[in-house]
Design a protein around this motif. Structure first.
Motif, PDB file in Angstrom:
ATOM      1  N   ARG A 107       0.826  -1.202   0.000  1.00 45.86           N
ATOM      2  CA  ARG A 107       0.000   0.000   0.000  1.00 45.86           C
ATOM      3  C   ARG A 107       0.865   1.258   0.000  1.00 45.86           C
ATOM      4  O   ARG A 107       0.557   2.223  -0.695  1.00 45.86           O
ATOM      5  CB  ARG A 107      -0.938  -0.007   1.210  1.00 45.86           C
ATOM      6  N   ARG A 108       1.954   1.247   0.762  1.00 44.62           N
ATOM      7  CA  ARG A 108       2.835   2.413   0.792  1.00 44.62           C
ATOM      8  C   ARG A 108       3.521   2.623  -0.551  1.00 44.62           C
ATOM      9  O   ARG A 108       3.682   3.753  -1.008  1.00 44.62           O
ATOM     10  CB  ARG A 108       3.874   2.246   1.911  1.00 44.62           C
ATOM     11  N   LEU A 109       3.907   1.548  -1.206  1.00 39.80           N
ATOM     12  CA  LEU A 109       4.515   1.668  -2.535  1.00 39.80           C
ATOM     13  C   LEU A 109       3.508   2.237  -3.535  1.00 39.80           C
ATOM     14  O   LEU A 109       3.838   3.109  -4.350  1.00 39.80           O
ATOM     15  CB  LEU A 109       5.020   0.299  -3.013  1.00 39.80           C
ATOM     16  N   TYR A 110       2.294   1.741  -3.462  1.00 34.95           N
ATOM     17  CA  TYR A 110       1.229   2.232  -4.351  1.00 34.95           C
ATOM     18  C   TYR A 110       0.976   3.715  -4.097  1.00 34.95           C
ATOM     19  O   TYR A 110       0.879   4.522  -5.034  1.00 34.95           O
ATOM     20  CB  TYR A 110      -0.046   1.424  -4.112  1.00 34.95           C
ATOM     21  N   ASP A 111       0.867   4.085  -2.832  1.00 37.87           N
ATOM     22  CA  ASP A 111       0.586   5.473  -2.475  1.00 37.87           C
ATOM     23  C   ASP A 111       1.746   6.402  -2.836  1.00 37.87           C
ATOM     24  O   ASP A 111       1.546   7.613  -2.979  1.00 37.87           O
ATOM     25  CB  ASP A 111       0.289   5.589  -0.976  1.00 37.87           C
ATOM     26  N   TYR A 112       2.924   5.847  -2.980  1.00 33.68           N
ATOM     27  CA  TYR A 112       4.069   6.664  -3.363  1.00 33.68           C
ATOM     28  C   TYR A 112       4.144   6.841  -4.881  1.00 33.68           C
ATOM     29  O   TYR A 112       4.300   7.969  -5.369  1.00 33.68           O
ATOM     30  CB  TYR A 112       5.370   6.027  -2.865  1.00 33.68           C
ATOM     31  N   PHE A 113       4.023   5.746  -5.619  1.00 31.04           N
ATOM     32  CA  PHE A 113       4.286   5.798  -7.055  1.00 31.04           C
ATOM     33  C   PHE A 113       3.102   6.287  -7.892  1.00 31.04           C
ATOM     34  O   PHE A 113       3.292   7.032  -8.857  1.00 31.04           O
ATOM     35  CB  PHE A 113       4.740   4.429  -7.563  1.00 31.04           C
ATOM     36  N   MET A 114       1.857   5.871  -7.560  1.00 33.37           N
ATOM     37  CA  MET A 114       0.727   6.223  -8.428  1.00 33.37           C
ATOM     38  C   MET A 114       0.455   7.724  -8.476  1.00 33.37           C
ATOM     39  O   MET A 114       0.239   8.281  -9.567  1.00 33.37           O
ATOM     40  CB  MET A 114      -0.535   5.468  -8.005  1.00 33.37           C
ATOM     41  N   PRO A 115       0.444   8.440  -7.346  1.00 39.88           N
ATOM     42  CA  PRO A 115       0.219   9.891  -7.449  1.00 39.88           C
ATOM     43  C   PRO A 115       1.275  10.600  -8.290  1.00 39.88           C
ATOM     44  O   PRO A 115       0.965  11.550  -9.020  1.00 39.88           O
ATOM     45  CB  PRO A 115       0.271  10.360  -5.985  1.00 39.88           C
ATOM     46  N   SER A 154      12.179   7.443 -11.357  1.00 44.25           N
ATOM     47  CA  SER A 154      10.996   7.053 -10.591  1.00 44.25           C
ATOM     48  C   SER A 154      10.057   6.212 -11.437  1.00 44.25           C
ATOM     49  O   SER A 154       9.481   5.227 -10.957  1.00 44.25           O
ATOM     50  CB  SER A 154      10.272   8.301 -10.080  1.00 44.25           C
ATOM     51  N   ARG A 155       9.942   6.565 -12.735  1.00 42.45           N
ATOM     52  CA  ARG A 155       9.066   5.804 -13.628  1.00 42.45           C
ATOM     53  C   ARG A 155       9.583   4.392 -13.815  1.00 42.45           C
ATOM     54  O   ARG A 155       8.813   3.417 -13.776  1.00 42.45           O
ATOM     55  CB  ARG A 155       8.973   6.526 -14.978  1.00 42.45           C
ATOM     56  N   LEU A 156      10.886   4.245 -14.012  1.00 40.24           N
ATOM     57  CA  LEU A 156      11.475   2.920 -14.207  1.00 40.24           C
ATOM     58  C   LEU A 156      11.302   2.058 -12.977  1.00 40.24           C
ATOM     59  O   LEU A 156      10.956   0.872 -13.060  1.00 40.24           O
ATOM     60  CB  LEU A 156      12.959   3.061 -14.557  1.00 40.24           C
ATOM     61  N   LEU A 157      11.534   2.653 -11.810  1.00 40.56           N
ATOM     62  CA  LEU A 157      11.387   1.899 -10.573  1.00 40.56           C
ATOM     63  C   LEU A 157       9.926   1.540 -10.325  1.00 40.56           C
ATOM     64  O   LEU A 157       9.601   0.413  -9.920  1.00 40.56           O
ATOM     65  CB  LEU A 157      11.942   2.730  -9.408  1.00 40.56           C
ATOM     66  N   GLU A 201       7.639   1.139 -12.593  1.00 41.14           N
ATOM     67  CA  GLU A 201       7.249   0.120 -13.565  1.00 41.14           C
ATOM     68  C   GLU A 201       7.557  -1.265 -13.027  1.00 41.14           C
ATOM     69  O   GLU A 201       6.776  -2.211 -13.203  1.00 41.14           O
ATOM     70  CB  GLU A 201       7.976   0.369 -14.887  1.00 41.14           C
ATOM     71  N   TRP A 202       8.692  -1.397 -12.372  1.00 37.89           N
ATOM     72  CA  TRP A 202       9.111  -2.693 -11.841  1.00 37.89           C
ATOM     73  C   TRP A 202       8.310  -3.088 -10.597  1.00 37.89           C
ATOM     74  O   TRP A 202       7.916  -4.245 -10.436  1.00 37.89           O
ATOM     75  CB  TRP A 202      10.604  -2.625 -11.511  1.00 37.89           C
ATOM     76  N   LEU A 203       8.025  -2.112  -9.742  1.00 36.76           N
ATOM     77  CA  LEU A 203       7.394  -2.419  -8.458  1.00 36.76           C
ATOM     78  C   LEU A 203       5.862  -2.373  -8.488  1.00 36.76           C
ATOM     79  O   LEU A 203       5.204  -3.148  -7.791  1.00 36.76           O
ATOM     80  CB  LEU A 203       7.891  -1.437  -7.392  1.00 36.76           C
ATOM     81  N   ILE A 204       5.274  -1.459  -9.270  1.00 34.15           N
ATOM     82  CA  ILE A 204       3.836  -1.224  -9.190  1.00 34.15           C
ATOM     83  C   ILE A 204       3.126  -1.348 -10.530  1.00 34.15           C
ATOM     84  O   ILE A 204       2.217  -2.171 -10.704  1.00 34.15           O
ATOM     85  CB  ILE A 204       3.544   0.172  -8.588  1.00 34.15           C
TER      86      ILE A 204
END
Length: 432
Positions: A98-106, A126-129, A131-134
């Motif tokens: 959830r924290r990863l999602y809340d960090y990358f999607m916004p 940030s986009r590359l990371l 893409e791999w995580l979320i």
């Protein structure tokens, strides 16, 4: 329509990069709808698609992941439902995910919004990371990992829904079509995306707007007429041009904006044509505006009655230290007026000259089906709004700053009563 019309429409769309040969397609749309026939039979036959059929309606989303199509079309409501499923799942997942999602999607959504505004998005690392995580894992879970061409049509799509899927890595695009033109007439190109337009005509399709503001189309994809109905055919086809029945405008860059049905077109006092539903839908793209009624027929200005989204605005108020005890109190807070004012101003920026919303009021309550203000599917009953809120409408047009309004209320037991409310009336900043 004839097979030649269908094949012409498919070839026009393919020439614009809308389809490619050998697509992997999932035939899940209603069989009686023209979209299913065009995608699953017309395009599939001409361009040798691999067509996959879900085992059952209940397994369609599960089968989607197994099929992993390269082409995917869904209505705005279907895209919205898919997003809701993700959001619910994220609410139930582990803290780290959830924290990863809340960090990358916004951040990804902010980058997409910047692109639409013609600004540099930045954040490549940030986009590359992400893409791999979320982003990649989410597309895989949704069955969209191989989708190269994603489309939506049929009605306006919410800004947040549109941006979310683009942020996820899908080149989601809007298109416009009808049964009479084989559903293939106008679409956005991959490099030219806009929230307010549906794109340009496909090669082989001509488009113009007549003196009444109606969208007219001509091409080999246009049908020859209605079966055994010469009267309706004569009304729909005039000198080879299809009278779509839709009102629209063509932007300076050639993109089409679909405003609504021609029957809904009205005029202001100085002759500016507009469709209230079109503007209202744009206002409701805001997470802070649940409902809106735009008034301006025969008047010197456009005004709006807005109903805040209690949950979204309440969350905003909590985060920004705005105290309140009820919907009515929250709706009249000065900072909430500033919040809604900015949302209306953002919509005004995309409206034609002379059609900006000049003034608005935050209503003390939501439009309610039990009060007869909207239908159960939340379609506005304009005659009820005009009658019930007539004093507010007149005060807005008179330039008043507030109004002591006697509000009619319906209790749970069906009895009715009234309640006096002092409502603020506000000018929209920057309105022309």
């Amino acid at each position: 329509m004839k097979h030649g019309h269908i094949l012409s429409g498919v070839r026009n769309a393919a020439a614009a990069g809308y389809f490619k040969q050998g697509e992997t397609h999932m035939a899940y749309l209603p069989m009686a709808w023209v979209g299913d026939f065009i995608f699953s039979i017309g395009a599939a036959t001409e361009l040798r698609f691999s067509v996959n059929i879900p085992e059952a309606q209940e397994t369609a989303m599960h089968d989607l992941r197994e099929i992993a199509p390269t082409l995917y079309f869904a209505s705005p409501r279907a895209w919205s439902a898919m997003l809701t499923r993700v959001q619910v799942g994220m609410g139930e997942t582990t803290g780290l995910k959830r924290r990863l999602y809340d960090y990358f999607m916004p951040r990804a959504m902010a980058a997409e919004r910047a692109k639409l505004d013609g600004k540099a998005s930045g954040g490549k690392l940030s986009r590359l990371l992400g893409e791999w995580l979320i982003y990649g894992p989410l597309r895989d879970q949704l069955g969209l990992s191989r989708v190269e061409r994603a489309y939506t049509a049929g009605e306006a799509i919410g800004e947040d829904v549109f941006l979310w899927f683009r942020a996820l890595g899908l080149n989601l695009r809007q298109f416009y079509g009808q049964t009479e033109n084989c559903a293939l007439a106008v679409a956005q190109s991959p490099e030219d995306i806009s929230l307010t337009t549906v794109g340009r005509p496909f090669p082989g399709v001509e488009m113009k707007i007549d003196e009444h503001g109606e969208i007219l189309l001509k091409g080999d994809n246009i049908f020859d007429g209605y079966f055994q109905n010469p009267k309706a055919t004569a009304e729909a086809l005039v000198d080879g041009w299809l009278q779509t029945g839709d009102a629209g405008q063509i932007e300076p860059d050639g993109q089409l904006v679909v405003l609504g049905r021609v029957s809904e077109v009205v005029e202001t006092a100085d002759g500016h044509r507009f469709i209230a539903t079109y503007i209202e839908n744009r206002l409701k793209f805001s997470p802070y505006i649940k409902d809106a009624a735009v008034i301006g027929k025969g008047r010197n200005m456009l005004t709006a009655i807005t109903c805040i989204d209690f949950q979204a605005v309440g969350q905003w108020a909590q985060e920004h230290g705005v105290a309140y005890t009820s919907y009515a109190e929250l709706s009249q807070q000065p900072r909430i007026y500033d919040l809604v004012n900015a949302e209306i101003a953002a919509v005004n920026a995309h409206l034609p000259s002379g059609l900006s919303i000049a003034r608005f009021v935050n209503l003390h309550k939501e439009f309610d089906p039990d009060d007869g203000e909207v239908t159960r599917t939340r379609k506005l009953k304009r005659n009820v709004i005009d009658e019930r809120y007539g004093p507010i409408i007149e005060a807005l047009n008179a330039g008043d700053s507030e109004i002591d309004f006697k509000a009619q209320i319906t209790y749970e037991n069906g009895q009715t009563g009234s309640l006096d409310r002092m409502l603020r009336l506000s000018d929209v900043k920057g309105a022309a």
